[in-house]
Each structure stands twice: as C-alpha cells, then as structure tokens.
Design an enzyme around this catalytic site. Structure first.
Site, short mmCIF file in Angstrom:
data_model
loop_
_atom_site.label_atom_id
_atom_site.label_comp_id
_atom_site.label_asym_id
_atom_site.label_seq_id
_atom_site.Cartn_x
_atom_site.Cartn_y
_atom_site.Cartn_z
N ASP A 10 -22.91 68.72 85.72
CA ASP A 10 -23.40 69.94 85.13
C ASP A 10 -22.75 70.99 86.17
OD1 ASP A 10 -24.73 72.52 84.88
OD2 ASP A 10 -26.78 71.48 84.58
N ILE A 11 -21.89 71.83 85.67
CA ILE A 11 -21.01 72.82 86.55
C ILE A 11 -21.83 73.66 87.20
CG2 ILE A 11 -20.64 74.73 84.76
CD1 ILE A 11 -17.62 74.40 85.66
N VAL A 33 -22.24 76.11 78.02
CA VAL A 33 -21.97 76.26 79.47
C VAL A 33 -22.37 77.78 79.73
CG1 VAL A 33 -19.41 76.87 79.44
CG2 VAL A 33 -20.66 75.45 81.52
N ASP A 34 -21.94 78.76 79.18
CA ASP A 34 -22.14 80.22 79.41
C ASP A 34 -23.77 80.33 79.58
OD1 ASP A 34 -21.57 83.01 79.74
OD2 ASP A 34 -20.94 83.09 77.59
N TYR A 121 -16.26 76.08 69.99
CA TYR A 121 -15.04 76.94 69.67
C TYR A 121 -14.21 75.88 68.92
CZ TYR A 121 -15.92 81.51 71.73
OH TYR A 121 -16.41 82.95 72.10
P1 ADP Z 1 -16.88 76.92 74.12
O1 ADP Z 1 -17.34 78.30 73.54
O2 ADP Z 1 -15.43 77.60 75.14
O3 ADP Z 1 -16.33 75.87 73.06
P2 ADP Z 1 -19.27 75.56 75.03
O4 ADP Z 1 -20.04 75.81 76.15
O5 ADP Z 1 -19.75 75.50 73.67
O6 ADP Z 1 -17.69 76.51 75.22
O7 ADP Z 1 -18.77 73.92 75.23
C1 ADP Z 1 -17.52 74.06 76.30
C2 ADP Z 1 -17.76 72.55 76.91
O8 ADP Z 1 -18.81 72.86 77.99
C3 ADP Z 1 -18.48 71.53 76.08
O9 ADP Z 1 -17.86 70.21 76.68
C4 ADP Z 1 -19.94 71.48 76.63
O10 ADP Z 1 -20.68 70.36 76.27
C5 ADP Z 1 -19.88 71.69 77.95
N1 ADP Z 1 -21.03 72.08 78.78
C6 ADP Z 1 -22.21 72.70 78.28
N2 ADP Z 1 -23.05 72.82 79.39
C7 ADP Z 1 -22.46 72.64 80.27
C8 ADP Z 1 -22.79 72.51 81.84
N3 ADP Z 1 -23.90 73.03 82.36
N4 ADP Z 1 -21.92 71.99 82.58
C9 ADP Z 1 -20.60 71.72 82.21
N5 ADP Z 1 -20.14 71.59 80.90
C10 ADP Z 1 -20.89 72.15 80.06
#
Ligand code: ADP
Length: 174
Positions: A10-11, A33-34, A121
């Site tokens: 988890d980032i 992730v946002d 996306y």
């Molecule tokens: P985008 O809109 O750029 O596609 P997303 O957030 O939908 O962005 O997904 C981008 C990646 O981030 C996916 O692989 C998702 O599973 C991942 N992700 C979601 N939450 C976290 C987190 N807390 N830490 C790291 N990666 C995450």
C-alpha cells in the site's frame, strides 16, 4: 544495488521522500490510489490541491505529504485508455519522466510509484509495466541524484507484470 525495486503493498505506508499519486486532471481526489492517498493524508492535502488549478495528463505537480509518512506527494494524471492510438503510451511515459523530474527538483532521493493508469483508466497492464520500467531505468541512467525508485504494486497480478517487465529489460540490456 538495483535502483529500481518492485514490491507489493500500500503506497500510503511508504516512507520514501515522495510518493506519486495516479491522480485525475482536476487534482481534487477520486477513487483507487488517489482516494487512499487523500484519506491517509487528511483534508490539508485537498486544500493544497485546490490551489494548483488542476494538471494536464502526463504532467506532474507536487504537494506536501501532510499526515502521510512521505515528505511530498507528486500528482500525475495518467492517460485514460482509448484503444491505444490516442498517444496513451507517450503520455504514460511522460507521467513517469515528469514525476521523476519534479522529485529531482525537490531534492528527493527515494520515490515510490503506483501502477499509473492500470486501474479505472484501463491501460493494458503488460504494456503499462514495460513503459514504466523502461522510462524509470532510462531516467536513472542519467540522474544519479535519485537513489531508489520503488514500484508499489497493490495486487499479485500487478506485481507479476512489473517483475516480468523488469526481467525482460535486464535480459535485453545484458
Ligand atoms: P488510474 O485511474 O490511474 O487507473 P487507479 O487508482 O484506479 O488509477 O489504479 C492504479 C493502480 O493503483 C491499480 O493497480 C490499483 O490497484 C492500485 N492501487 C489502489 N490503491 C492503492 C494503494 N493504496 N497503494 C498502491 N496502489 C494502489
């Protein structure tokens, strides 16, 4: 030491100098992730994002990390996949390159990336991983200030794709 590391996690827990947010062009928060980054950073992050007037796809803008353990969040809107002939690959490479440039400008030595654009996306994962690995390694070759880049993959499938992309690149470079 390999300056590009691939991990699963988890980032929002990363203690790197900066973490990158796969944002949208409004910079006003979203899902995935946002959403996780905004929840963990607290409302001050959204308040600073409001002052930035959005960000174009492929560009990058930094804020402080607030309640996150990192010092900075670098926000970059990834391209929305529209079939592949709308410049998506170039725009995704721009995200990684411009985020690294912002990190260098801020004096960051360690930076963590999520898998940009491969969630809602819908950028194809294998291709996205190859673009990410290639762009990061090319940047690192010419910029010694960044000591370590970590790709933080949220799930096993994403982890496998980035590990595979790195292995392929190492074979090609050998
Ligand atoms: P985008 O809109 O750029 O596609 P997303 O957030 O939908 O962005 O997904 C981008 C990646 O981030 C996916 O692989 C998702 O599973 C991942 N992700 C979601 N939450 C976290 C987190 N807390 N830490 C790291 N990666 C995450």
């Amino acid at each position: 030491m390999n300056r590009l590391q691939i991990t699963q996690g988890d980032i929002t827990h990363c203690t790197t100098d900066a973490i990158v947010n796969a944002a949208n062009t409004t910079l006003l928060g979203g899902g995935g992730v946002d959403g996780a980054i905004h929840r963990a950073a607290g409302p001050e992050l959204l308040a600073e994002c409001r002052t930035l007037n959005g960000c174009n796809t492929g560009e990058a803008k930094a804020t402080k990390g607030y309640r996150l353990p990192c010092r900075y969040v670098i926000h970059t809107p990834g391209p929305i996949w529209r079939g592949g002939d709308h410049g998506e690959a170039d725009k995704l490479a721009d995200c990684y390159r411009n985020s690294l440039t912002v990190a260098s400008t801020l004096g960051c030595k360690t930076i963590a990336f999520p898998s940009i654009s491969t969630g809602v996306y819908h950028f194809p994962l294998t291709q996205a991983a190859r673009i990410a690995v290639k762009t990061i390694l090319t940047y690192l070759r010419t910029h010694n200030d960044i000591e370590q880049v970590t790709m933080v993959c949220f799930d096993k499938g994403t982890l496998a794709a980035y590990e595979q992309a790195l292995a392929e690149t190492e074979q090609t470079d050998a």
